[in-house]
Design an enzyme around this catalytic site. Structure first.
Site: not given
Ligand SMILES: Cc1ncc(COP(=O)(O)O)c(C=O)c1O
Length: 407
Positions: A75, A181, A201, A203, A239, A327
């Site tokens: 994000t 993704q 990202s 995770h 940091t 979402c």
């Molecule tokens: C396509 C996409 N963009 C952005 C995000 C946001 O990533 P994050 O959860 O690391 O802020 C996600 C998942 O949550 C995602 O699937």
């Protein structure tokens, strides 16, 4: 917390942290916890591990390490890229994006609109694909940036990023992609793609939540979004989250090693899942282009049932998946992605996303196939919208969705 066995089919929402990744990061929580900006060795020695991780994630996307800025999440990376384009091009106040972006992009663009910027949200085709001629025509002299996702989190549909970036270059407009993704699923080569900015990202790649990156092509004008200390060569204050950065690096290294083998295996599992569900359960439909999509994702609509009910019964069986509902809002508004593809609310409200990952096996697919047909039959038997139940066509929707899509 519950320790029951789960059948996890929601890898687009988040992924299990790989044991190898946990192992790599623990020393930076327990032993090497100094501040990398400190002047003494105890802190300074940590900085070199940040740089090693930067090289690892740079290798994943075929970038130069200096082009990688660590952020807190996907994000933040998305927000930062769009922010930088607008701040460094003060005469340009238009952003071009699509109607099917993640809320990490859409909500930021809506925020910009409220502050007087102009945003165009491009529509998509019924199969979720993008008309790139329309994209080209929609670029204006005052467009600061084109920001389009590479692969959709709900349907897996892949946009032709190389072509889009080429159009942007020919028009002298910056190109950003939300590629959150894609790692571990697609080969990422930023030079071949030709983008100026790219967000990831960790995770989604078997590393912890709370760490992301923004690729910034060399010589691209940039202004930080998070302003503070001079970390990340002045491009992102705060940091450094050292343990998470190290984890991201290790996860990138593992992904590079397993990319093609895992994808072949996962695609076969996904295809079997999808084919079997569509064959075993009548009135079910795949959403999104069949060919141009991520190998792990399948989005299926089940007529005459609500996703919330399906997810609740799947959950009772220990199966984790997501619905096409909005979402994070906690509402059962139909998915903005499926709506943009032209699905009627009745169909999009009955859609489920299954997304596989490296820890899934054939047993998971078998387990789902063992439960899903019974679950759908059970729900259809009591469905207020099923014609044989003699009820009205319009169901009422609770505003308190317990099982929204997590993406
Ligand atoms: C396509 C996409 N963009 C952005 C995000 C946001 O990533 P994050 O959860 O690391 O802020 C996600 C998942 O949550 C995602 O699937």
């Amino acid at each position: 917390m519950s320790q029951r066995k789960i059948c996890y089919l929601d890898n687009n929402a988040t992924t299990r942290v790989a044991p190898e990744v946990v192992e790599a990061m623990v020393p930076f929580l327990s032993e090497f916890w100094g501040n990398p900006s400190s002047s003494y060795l105890f802190g300074k020695q940590v900085a070199k591990h940040i740089e090693a991780a930067r090289a690892q994630v740079a290798a994943l996307i075929h970038a130069d390490s200096r082009e990688v800025v660590f952020t807190s999440c996907g994000t933040e990376s998305n927000n930062s890229a769009i922010h930088a384009a607008l701040v460094t091009h003060p005469g340009k106040r238009h952003v071009l994006t699509t109607a099917v972006e993640h809320s990490a992009n859409i909500k930021f663009c809506e925020y910009l609109q409220k502050r007087g910027f102009e945003v165009t949200f491009l529509p998509v085709e019924p199969d979720g694909s993008l008309d790139i001629h329309l994209l080209e025509k929609s670029i204006r002299p005052d467009t600061a940036i084109v920001s389009v996702m590479w692969a959709n989190n709900e349907t897996g549909v892949i946009f032709p990023l190389e072509e889009i970036a080429a159009i942007c270059r020919s028009k002298g407009v910056l190109c950003h992609t939300d590629a959150v993704q894609t790692p571990g699923k697609l080969k990422i080569n930023v030079a071949e793609l030709g983008v100026d900015f790219l967000s990831l990202s960790a995770h989604k790649l078997h590393a912890p939540k709370g760490i992301g990156l923004l690729y910034i092509k060399r010589r691209t004008k940039y202004q930080p979004y998070v302003i503070g200390g001079g970390q990340e060569q002045g491009r992102r204050g705060g940091t450094e989250n050292v343990a998470n950065i190290v984890a991201f690096g290790r996860a990138a290294e593992l992904a590079i090693a397993s990319l093609s083998d895992e994808n072949t295996r996962i695609r076969a599992l996904r295809d079997r899942l999808e084919k079997s569900v569509l064959a075993a359960i009548p009135n079910t439909f795949r959403n999104g282009n069949r060919e141009s999509r991520l190998p792990n994702t399948s989005n299926i609509s089940f007529d005459l049932v609500e996703a919330e009910g399906i997810l609740m019964l799947l959950d009772q069986a220990g199966i984790c998946a997501s619905s096409g509902s909005a979402c994070t809002t906690g509402s059962l508004d139909p998915s903005h992605v499926l709506t943009a593809m032209g699905l009627k609310p009745t169909r999009s409200r009955g859609s489920i996303r299954f997304s596989l990952g490296i820890y899934n096996t054939a047993d998971d697919v078998d387990y789902l196939l063992q439960h899903l047909p019974t679950i759908i039959a059970k729900l259809r038997a009591v469905s207020p919208v099923a014609p044989h139940n003699g009820a009205a066509v319009h169901a009422k929707h609770s505003k308190a969705a317990k099982y929204p899509i997590t993406s």
